[in-house]
Design a protein around this motif. Structure first.
Motif, PDB file in Angstrom:
ATOM      1  N   UNK A   1     -24.619  14.815  -5.398  1.00  0.00           N
ATOM      2  CA  UNK A   1     -24.133  15.651  -4.298  1.00  0.00           C
ATOM      3  C   UNK A   1     -23.639  16.976  -4.853  1.00  0.00           C
ATOM      4  N   UNK A   2     -24.028  18.087  -4.218  1.00  0.00           N
ATOM      5  CA  UNK A   2     -23.599  19.396  -4.685  1.00  0.00           C
ATOM      6  C   UNK A   2     -22.108  19.550  -4.413  1.00  0.00           C
ATOM      7  N   UNK A   3     -21.457  20.398  -5.215  1.00  0.00           N
ATOM      8  CA  UNK A   3     -20.015  20.551  -5.093  1.00  0.00           C
ATOM      9  C   UNK A   3     -19.610  21.130  -3.742  1.00  0.00           C
ATOM     10  N   UNK A   4     -20.352  22.122  -3.296  1.00  0.00           N
ATOM     11  CA  UNK A   4     -20.091  22.722  -1.989  1.00  0.00           C
ATOM     12  C   UNK A   4     -21.439  22.900  -1.290  1.00  0.00           C
ATOM     13  N   UNK A   5     -21.555  22.338  -0.114  1.00  0.00           N
ATOM     14  CA  UNK A   5     -22.838  22.403   0.593  1.00  0.00           C
ATOM     15  C   UNK A   5     -22.687  23.018   1.966  1.00  0.00           C
ATOM     16  N   UNK A   6     -23.640  23.867   2.288  1.00  0.00           N
ATOM     17  CA  UNK A   6     -23.677  24.485   3.611  1.00  0.00           C
ATOM     18  C   UNK A   6     -25.100  24.456   4.126  1.00  0.00           C
ATOM     19  N   UNK A   7     -25.234  24.385   5.432  1.00  0.00           N
ATOM     20  CA  UNK A   7     -26.539  24.545   6.069  1.00  0.00           C
ATOM     21  C   UNK A   7     -26.917  26.018   5.930  1.00  0.00           C
ATOM     22  N   UNK A   8     -28.048  26.331   5.280  1.00  0.00           N
ATOM     23  CA  UNK A   8     -28.371  27.745   5.046  1.00  0.00           C
ATOM     24  C   UNK A   8     -28.729  28.513   6.317  1.00  0.00           C
ATOM     25  N   UNK A   9     -29.090  27.768   7.398  1.00  0.00           N
ATOM     26  CA  UNK A   9     -29.487  28.436   8.632  1.00  0.00           C
ATOM     27  C   UNK A   9     -30.908  28.977   8.491  1.00  0.00           C
ATOM     28  N   UNK A  10     -31.285  30.034   9.205  1.00  0.00           N
ATOM     29  CA  UNK A  10     -30.368  30.848  10.004  1.00  0.00           C
ATOM     30  C   UNK A  10     -30.033  30.216  11.358  1.00  0.00           C
ATOM     31  N   UNK A  11     -28.835  30.526  11.801  1.00  0.00           N
ATOM     32  CA  UNK A  11     -28.414  30.189  13.138  1.00  0.00           C
ATOM     33  C   UNK A  11     -28.685  31.430  13.993  1.00  0.00           C
ATOM     34  N   UNK A  12     -29.550  31.273  14.981  1.00  0.00           N
ATOM     35  CA  UNK A  12     -29.858  32.380  15.894  1.00  0.00           C
ATOM     36  C   UNK A  12     -29.154  32.110  17.213  1.00  0.00           C
ATOM     37  N   UNK A  13     -28.177  32.932  17.518  1.00  0.00           N
ATOM     38  CA  UNK A  13     -27.268  32.644  18.625  1.00  0.00           C
ATOM     39  C   UNK A  13     -27.197  33.855  19.557  1.00  0.00           C
ATOM     40  N   UNK A  14     -27.299  33.661  20.876  1.00  0.00           N
ATOM     41  CA  UNK A  14     -27.185  34.815  21.776  1.00  0.00           C
ATOM     42  C   UNK A  14     -25.770  35.371  21.793  1.00  0.00           C
ATOM     43  N   UNK A  15     -25.683  36.640  21.983  1.00  0.00           N
ATOM     44  CA  UNK A  15     -24.390  37.318  22.067  1.00  0.00           C
ATOM     45  C   UNK A  15     -23.526  36.660  23.138  1.00  0.00           C
ATOM     46  N   UNK A  16     -22.257  36.461  22.798  1.00  0.00           N
ATOM     47  CA  UNK A  16     -21.342  35.854  23.758  1.00  0.00           C
ATOM     48  C   UNK A  16     -21.215  34.345  23.620  1.00  0.00           C
ATOM     49  N   UNK A  17     -22.120  33.746  22.903  1.00  0.00           N
ATOM     50  CA  UNK A  17     -22.080  32.291  22.739  1.00  0.00           C
ATOM     51  C   UNK A  17     -21.058  31.897  21.679  1.00  0.00           C
ATOM     52  N   UNK A  18     -20.800  30.604  21.633  1.00  0.00           N
ATOM     53  CA  UNK A  18     -19.930  30.034  20.605  1.00  0.00           C
ATOM     54  C   UNK A  18     -20.794  29.343  19.553  1.00  0.00           C
ATOM     55  N   UNK A  19     -20.456  29.550  18.315  1.00  0.00           N
ATOM     56  CA  UNK A  19     -21.222  28.929  17.240  1.00  0.00           C
ATOM     57  C   UNK A  19     -20.257  28.320  16.227  1.00  0.00           C
ATOM     58  N   UNK A  20     -20.678  27.200  15.657  1.00  0.00           N
ATOM     59  CA  UNK A  20     -19.831  26.547  14.653  1.00  0.00           C
ATOM     60  C   UNK A  20     -20.692  26.061  13.508  1.00  0.00           C
ATOM     61  N   UNK A  21     -20.170  26.158  12.314  1.00  0.00           N
ATOM     62  CA  UNK A  21     -20.854  25.542  11.190  1.00  0.00           C
ATOM     63  C   UNK A  21     -19.855  24.947  10.223  1.00  0.00           C
ATOM     64  N   UNK A  22     -20.347  23.970   9.485  1.00  0.00           N
ATOM     65  CA  UNK A  22     -19.512  23.212   8.568  1.00  0.00           C
ATOM     66  C   UNK A  22     -19.883  23.470   7.132  1.00  0.00           C
ATOM     67  N   UNK A  23     -18.969  23.029   6.267  1.00  0.00           N
ATOM     68  CA  UNK A  23     -19.201  23.096   4.834  1.00  0.00           C
ATOM     69  C   UNK A  23     -18.583  21.828   4.250  1.00  0.00           C
ATOM     70  N   UNK A  24     -19.339  21.103   3.454  1.00  0.00           N
ATOM     71  CA  UNK A  24     -18.796  19.892   2.838  1.00  0.00           C
ATOM     72  C   UNK A  24     -18.532  20.146   1.359  1.00  0.00           C
ATOM     73  N   UNK A  25     -17.523  19.476   0.844  1.00  0.00           N
ATOM     74  CA  UNK A  25     -17.201  19.618  -0.572  1.00  0.00           C
ATOM     75  C   UNK A  25     -17.052  18.238  -1.199  1.00  0.00           C
ATOM     76  N   UNK A  26     -17.351  18.145  -2.484  1.00  0.00           N
ATOM     77  CA  UNK A  26     -17.429  16.822  -3.112  1.00  0.00           C
ATOM     78  C   UNK A  26     -16.161  16.426  -3.857  1.00  0.00           C
ATOM     79  N   UNK A  27     -15.346  17.399  -4.259  1.00  0.00           N
ATOM     80  CA  UNK A  27     -14.171  17.092  -5.066  1.00  0.00           C
ATOM     81  C   UNK A  27     -12.957  16.862  -4.172  1.00  0.00           C
ATOM     82  N   UNK A  28     -12.506  15.619  -4.119  1.00  0.00           N
ATOM     83  CA  UNK A  28     -11.399  15.294  -3.216  1.00  0.00           C
ATOM     84  C   UNK A  28     -10.088  15.952  -3.645  1.00  0.00           C
TER      85      UNK A  28
END
Lengths: 109, 114
Positions: free
Chosen positions: A1-28
């Motif tokens: 498992x990588x130390x820090x992982x993110x979804x690279x996207x791209x996230x294409x979102x219309x103006x005015x919308x709400x968007x959320x993304x996560x990041x996971x980390x391996x070192x507790x």
């Protein structure tokens, strides 16, 4: 498992919308968490730190879930100027700093 | 006033050459860093100095040698440049290495090795 992982996207979102993304980390034992923003061909800049209780800065909300080892970023009422790459950053107890590869966000008019 | 400055902004050079990148911060910070961002945009820490002393040295080839003449400057010298060294190199600074401190980045130096 990588130390820090993110979804690279791209996230294409219309103006005015709400968007959320996560990041996971391996070192507790990771201690500090941040979201940075990087515009194309520019340097990264701090967007916000992430606190244990969650924190908000205008349209941006950051949360930390230690049990599941992830942080999240929520952007409400997205603007065209929010288009950028969002980098998750984790600092470990030994001061090692790890950047995620970033999530690209495109806000569409 | 520029908080963290780097020179040069662009550097194009031949394989095998030796080159240096300079970094200066006027924020009064104690800690400075060098990062490498490769073509896949992955930003990876190379070195960290606190008050002119090396505190982080990731697995970087010894062709890369940082030098901190004072706490406001952290220069990066690269010997025998290789094609794989092509990347954007960012200098950054923070108040202290510990705790949650914001890092301020320079504008980057785009190195191209031919």
């Amino acid at each position: 498992r990588k130390e820090v992982e993110q979804d690279p996207g791209p996230f294409n979102v219309p103006e005015g919308a709400t968007v959320a993304f996560n990041c996971t980390y391996s070192n507790s034992a990771s201690q500090s968490f941040f979201w940075y923003r990087q515009d194309c061909r520019k340097e990264p800049k701090l967007l916000m730190s992430v606190y244990s209780s969650g924190n908000e800065d205008g349209r941006f909300t950051a949360q930390l879930n230690r049990a599941s080892q992830y942080i999240s970023l929520l952007i409400r009422d997205s603007k065209l100027s929010d288009s950028a790459t969002y980098l998750c950053v984790v600092r470990n107890r030994d001061d090692k700093i790890i950047f995620g590869k970033g999530t690209r966000l495109h806000i569409l008019p | 006033d520029t908080a963290v400055s780097q020179t040069p902004k662009y550097l194009v050079t031949q394989m095998g050459n030796d080159k240096s990148i300079k970094c200066e911060q006027n924020l009064g910070h104690d800690t400075m860093y060098w990062y490498k961002q490769d073509s896949k945009k992955f930003l990876k820490i190379m070195f960290s100095y606190n008050n002119k002393e090396l505190i982080i040295n990731e697995t970087v080839p010894n062709r890369f040698s940082p030098k901190s003449p004072d706490k406001a400057h952290l220069n990066l010298h690269i010997n025998s440049l290789e094609l794989g060294d092509s990347a954007v190199y960012f200098c950054a600074s923070s108040l202290q290495p510990k705790d949650a401190n914001e890092q301020f980045f320079g504008p980057g130096t785009r190195l191209t090795v031919l």
